[in-house]
Design a protein around this motif. Structure first.
Motif, PDB file in Angstrom:
ATOM      1  N   GLN A  42       0.858  -1.253  -0.094  1.00 56.15           N
ATOM      2  CA  GLN A  42      -0.069  -0.148  -0.005  1.00 56.15           C
ATOM      3  C   GLN A  42       0.754   1.370   0.060  1.00 56.15           C
ATOM      4  O   GLN A  42       0.589   2.407  -0.581  1.00 56.15           O
ATOM      5  N   CYS A  43       1.857   1.140   0.831  1.00 56.50           N
ATOM      6  CA  CYS A  43       2.776   2.277   0.633  1.00 56.50           C
ATOM      7  C   CYS A  43       3.511   2.588  -0.601  1.00 56.50           C
ATOM      8  O   CYS A  43       3.702   3.630  -1.134  1.00 56.50           O
ATOM      9  N   LEU A  44       4.069   1.638  -1.136  1.00 60.53           N
ATOM     10  CA  LEU A  44       4.563   1.459  -2.669  1.00 60.53           C
ATOM     11  C   LEU A  44       3.648   1.911  -3.567  1.00 60.53           C
ATOM     12  O   LEU A  44       4.128   2.724  -4.607  1.00 60.53           O
ATOM     13  N   ALA A  45       2.520   1.602  -3.678  1.00 61.79           N
ATOM     14  CA  ALA A  45       1.595   2.013  -4.611  1.00 61.79           C
ATOM     15  C   ALA A  45       1.270   3.456  -4.786  1.00 61.79           C
ATOM     16  O   ALA A  45       0.740   4.088  -5.606  1.00 61.79           O
ATOM     17  N   GLU A  46       1.323   3.953  -3.477  1.00 62.42           N
ATOM     18  CA  GLU A  46       1.131   5.690  -3.269  1.00 62.42           C
ATOM     19  C   GLU A  46       2.361   6.247  -3.627  1.00 62.42           C
ATOM     20  O   GLU A  46       2.253   7.743  -3.881  1.00 62.42           O
ATOM     21  N   SER A  47       3.399   5.662  -3.919  1.00 58.35           N
ATOM     22  CA  SER A  47       4.458   6.339  -4.218  1.00 58.35           C
ATOM     23  C   SER A  47       4.706   6.952  -5.877  1.00 58.35           C
ATOM     24  O   SER A  47       3.921   6.110  -6.612  1.00 58.35           O
ATOM     25  N   THR A  48       5.107   7.814  -6.236  1.00 57.94           N
ATOM     26  CA  THR A  48       5.289   8.444  -7.660  1.00 57.94           C
ATOM     27  C   THR A  48       6.509   8.052  -8.194  1.00 57.94           C
ATOM     28  O   THR A  48       6.983   8.551  -9.448  1.00 57.94           O
ATOM     29  N   VAL A  49       7.481   7.438  -7.396  1.00 58.62           N
ATOM     30  CA  VAL A  49       8.824   7.132  -7.889  1.00 58.62           C
ATOM     31  C   VAL A  49       8.459   5.701  -8.652  1.00 58.62           C
ATOM     32  O   VAL A  49       9.503   5.375  -9.628  1.00 58.62           O
ATOM     33  N   VAL A  50       7.896   4.813  -8.216  1.00 61.08           N
ATOM     34  CA  VAL A  50       7.490   3.489  -8.747  1.00 61.08           C
ATOM     35  C   VAL A  50       7.162   3.595 -10.282  1.00 61.08           C
ATOM     36  O   VAL A  50       6.542   4.578 -10.425  1.00 61.08           O
ATOM     37  N   PRO A  51       7.645   2.573 -11.134  1.00 65.04           N
ATOM     38  CA  PRO A  51       6.937   2.640 -12.448  1.00 65.04           C
ATOM     39  C   PRO A  51       5.469   2.972 -12.384  1.00 65.04           C
ATOM     40  O   PRO A  51       4.920   2.325 -11.660  1.00 65.04           O
ATOM     41  N   ARG A  56      -0.555   3.058  -7.504  1.00 62.22           N
ATOM     42  CA  ARG A  56      -2.115   2.798  -7.209  1.00 62.22           C
ATOM     43  C   ARG A  56      -2.383   1.320  -7.559  1.00 62.22           C
ATOM     44  O   ARG A  56      -3.711   1.019  -7.954  1.00 62.22           O
ATOM     45  N   ASN A  57      -1.721   0.454  -7.658  1.00 64.24           N
ATOM     46  CA  ASN A  57      -1.808  -0.883  -7.920  1.00 64.24           C
ATOM     47  C   ASN A  57      -1.309  -1.999  -6.751  1.00 64.24           C
ATOM     48  O   ASN A  57      -0.170  -2.391  -7.022  1.00 64.24           O
ATOM     49  N   VAL A  58      -1.954  -1.946  -5.773  1.00 63.71           N
ATOM     50  CA  VAL A  58      -1.565  -2.759  -4.523  1.00 63.71           C
ATOM     51  C   VAL A  58      -1.166  -4.286  -5.142  1.00 63.71           C
ATOM     52  O   VAL A  58      -0.221  -4.845  -4.505  1.00 63.71           O
ATOM     53  N   GLY A  59      -1.953  -4.808  -6.062  1.00 61.14           N
ATOM     54  CA  GLY A  59      -1.815  -6.203  -6.450  1.00 61.14           C
ATOM     55  C   GLY A  59      -0.759  -6.231  -7.079  1.00 61.14           C
ATOM     56  O   GLY A  59       0.378  -7.256  -6.743  1.00 61.14           O
ATOM     57  N   ASN A  60      -0.137  -5.277  -8.016  1.00 60.79           N
ATOM     58  CA  ASN A  60       1.121  -5.548  -8.705  1.00 60.79           C
ATOM     59  C   ASN A  60       2.266  -5.595  -7.711  1.00 60.79           C
ATOM     60  O   ASN A  60       3.326  -6.190  -7.729  1.00 60.79           O
ATOM     61  N   MET A  76      12.045  -2.617  -4.769  1.00 55.10           N
ATOM     62  CA  MET A  76      12.055  -1.511  -5.731  1.00 55.10           C
ATOM     63  C   MET A  76      12.837  -2.081  -7.026  1.00 55.10           C
ATOM     64  O   MET A  76      12.756  -1.610  -8.312  1.00 55.10           O
ATOM     65  N   MET A  77      14.117  -2.855  -6.729  1.00 57.39           N
ATOM     66  CA  MET A  77      14.951  -3.403  -7.841  1.00 57.39           C
ATOM     67  C   MET A  77      13.953  -4.194  -8.678  1.00 57.39           C
ATOM     68  O   MET A  77      14.146  -4.106  -9.907  1.00 57.39           O
ATOM     69  N   VAL A  78      12.905  -5.221  -8.402  1.00 56.04           N
ATOM     70  CA  VAL A  78      12.274  -5.702  -9.055  1.00 56.04           C
ATOM     71  C   VAL A  78      11.372  -4.895 -10.059  1.00 56.04           C
ATOM     72  O   VAL A  78      11.180  -5.000 -11.110  1.00 56.04           O
ATOM     73  N   MET A  79      10.770  -3.987  -9.299  1.00 56.25           N
ATOM     74  CA  MET A  79      10.042  -3.231  -9.942  1.00 56.25           C
ATOM     75  C   MET A  79      10.699  -2.298 -11.215  1.00 56.25           C
ATOM     76  O   MET A  79       9.951  -2.192 -12.219  1.00 56.25           O
ATOM     77  N   GLN A  80      11.863  -1.796 -11.090  1.00 54.60           N
ATOM     78  CA  GLN A  80      12.623  -1.180 -12.182  1.00 54.60           C
ATOM     79  C   GLN A  80      13.001  -2.077 -13.222  1.00 54.60           C
ATOM     80  O   GLN A  80      13.261  -1.578 -14.187  1.00 54.60           O
ATOM     81  N   ASN A  81      12.922  -3.382 -12.818  1.00 47.37           N
ATOM     82  CA  ASN A  81      13.392  -4.067 -13.986  1.00 47.37           C
ATOM     83  C   ASN A  81      12.577  -5.298 -14.249  1.00 47.37           C
ATOM     84  O   ASN A  81      12.892  -6.089 -15.286  1.00 47.37           O
TER      85      ASN A  81
END
Length: 322
Positions: A42-51, A56-60, A76-81
């Motif tokens: 939920q915290c990551l989904a609210e970030s504008t830094v993640v791809p 706004r996609n808690v499932g992903n 974060m490494m997984v998200m970026q790659n």
């Protein structure tokens, strides 16, 4: 037992403790782990830094956290790659190499052997690494003959045409990972493999890569331009650049990854025409449109000679006449 063999046992045990017994890190190990991961997602989904695929996609974000726990790395490494291609995840090739090198599964980092045998199409590559027992572990050999047979090189805009050595190295790394490190790769293909191996969908959509971000997107299919559009482009370039039109158009096509206007996608046609129109409005190398003193009919004329289509369809080519 040799020194290298003595080192192998604790290293493998450490890796098993980090990944194989991943229950404490697993999102789905128990309710407490799931709830902890949910709060993180939920915290990551609210970030504008993640791809944007994760915003706004808690499932992903939950899936990214689970995958990160399996390979003992940062979400974060997984998200970026990890890219989403046609609804399926795909690793970047650089990340596959980095995963293998940082895993310490092998004594050496991933190495690459290149060859130039004609039977391999003039270029080949094989990835390998040395294990702690001193043995070389090889992946499959990738050759240009294979690339041509699989039609990886024939797709419009393919990087195999402009940077074959880089592409063959990426492909050798992903094949090595899938054969020798399947637990790290998790059966996921590389981004470049998915683009090369996936047939263009017939539902009006196609896969493209944003060159600035590397992001793979599904967009409306780019239809090839018509013969009328080709002729329009030739006339525009001739009018804008005069006798240099042929050379300048070829340079524009090369920058876009194409050798001719044959089968040119509409999006590329639009970009080139915008450049040509900008050159005309900006006064860049305008064609000489000064009217002649007298035409055969006695009236001045500034119209360029009618464009002849080159024989053999080998566009672009600007012939003044037969």
């Amino acid at each position: 037992m040799g020194k290298n063999e003595m080192m192998a046992a604790p290293t493998q045990q450490a890796m098993t403790a980090q990944r194989g017994g991943g229950a404490p890190l697993s999102v789905f190990a128990d309710g407490q782990s799931f709830n902890t991961a949910l709060r993180m997602a939920q915290c990551l989904a609210e970030s504008t830094v993640v791809p944007k695929e994760y915003q706004r996609n808690v499932g992903n974000c939950m899936i990214a956290i689970e995958m990160a726990s399996r390979i003992n790395t940062s979400p974060m490494m997984v998200m970026q790659n990890l890219y989403i291609v046609n609804g399926r995840p795909a690793w970047s090739s650089q990340w596959i190499i980095a995963m293998i090198n940082s895993s310490r599964r092998y004594k050496t980092e991933l190495q690459f052997e290149f060859g130039n045998d004609q039977e391999d199409g003039g270029l080949s590559c094989r990835a390998w690494a040395e294990d702690y027992a001193g043995h070389k572990v090889y992946g499959p050999k990738i050759t240009m003959t294979m690339a041509n047979a699989e039609q990886w090189t024939t797709k419009n805009g393919s990087k195999w045409k402009t940077m074959p050595q880089v592409m063959i190295q990426y492909r050798a790394a992903s094949f090595f990972g899938r054969m020798n490190c399947p637990d790290m790769i998790m059966g996921i293909y590389s981004q470049e493999e998915v683009l090369d191996m996936t047939e263009i969908p017939t539902d009006g959509f196609a896969l493209v890569v944003d060159p600035s971000t590397g992001e793979v997107q599904e967009v409306e299919k780019d239809e090839p331009i018509t013969q009328e559009q080709r002729q329009t482009l030739f006339q525009m370039v001739k009018s804008a650049y005069g006798k240099d039109g042929n050379k300048i158009l070829k340079e524009m096509l090369t920058q876009e990854g194409y050798e001719s206007t044959d089968g040119l996608p509409t999006s590329v046609f639009n970009r080139i025409t915008e450049k040509v129109m900008g050159a005309v409005s900006g006064g860049e190398k305008p064609a000489d449109t000064t009217p002649s003193k007298e035409s055969s009919g006695g009236a001045p004329t500034g119209e360029p000679a009618e464009e002849n289509e080159p024989e053999g369809g080998d566009q672009p080519d600007f012939k003044g006449g037969k």
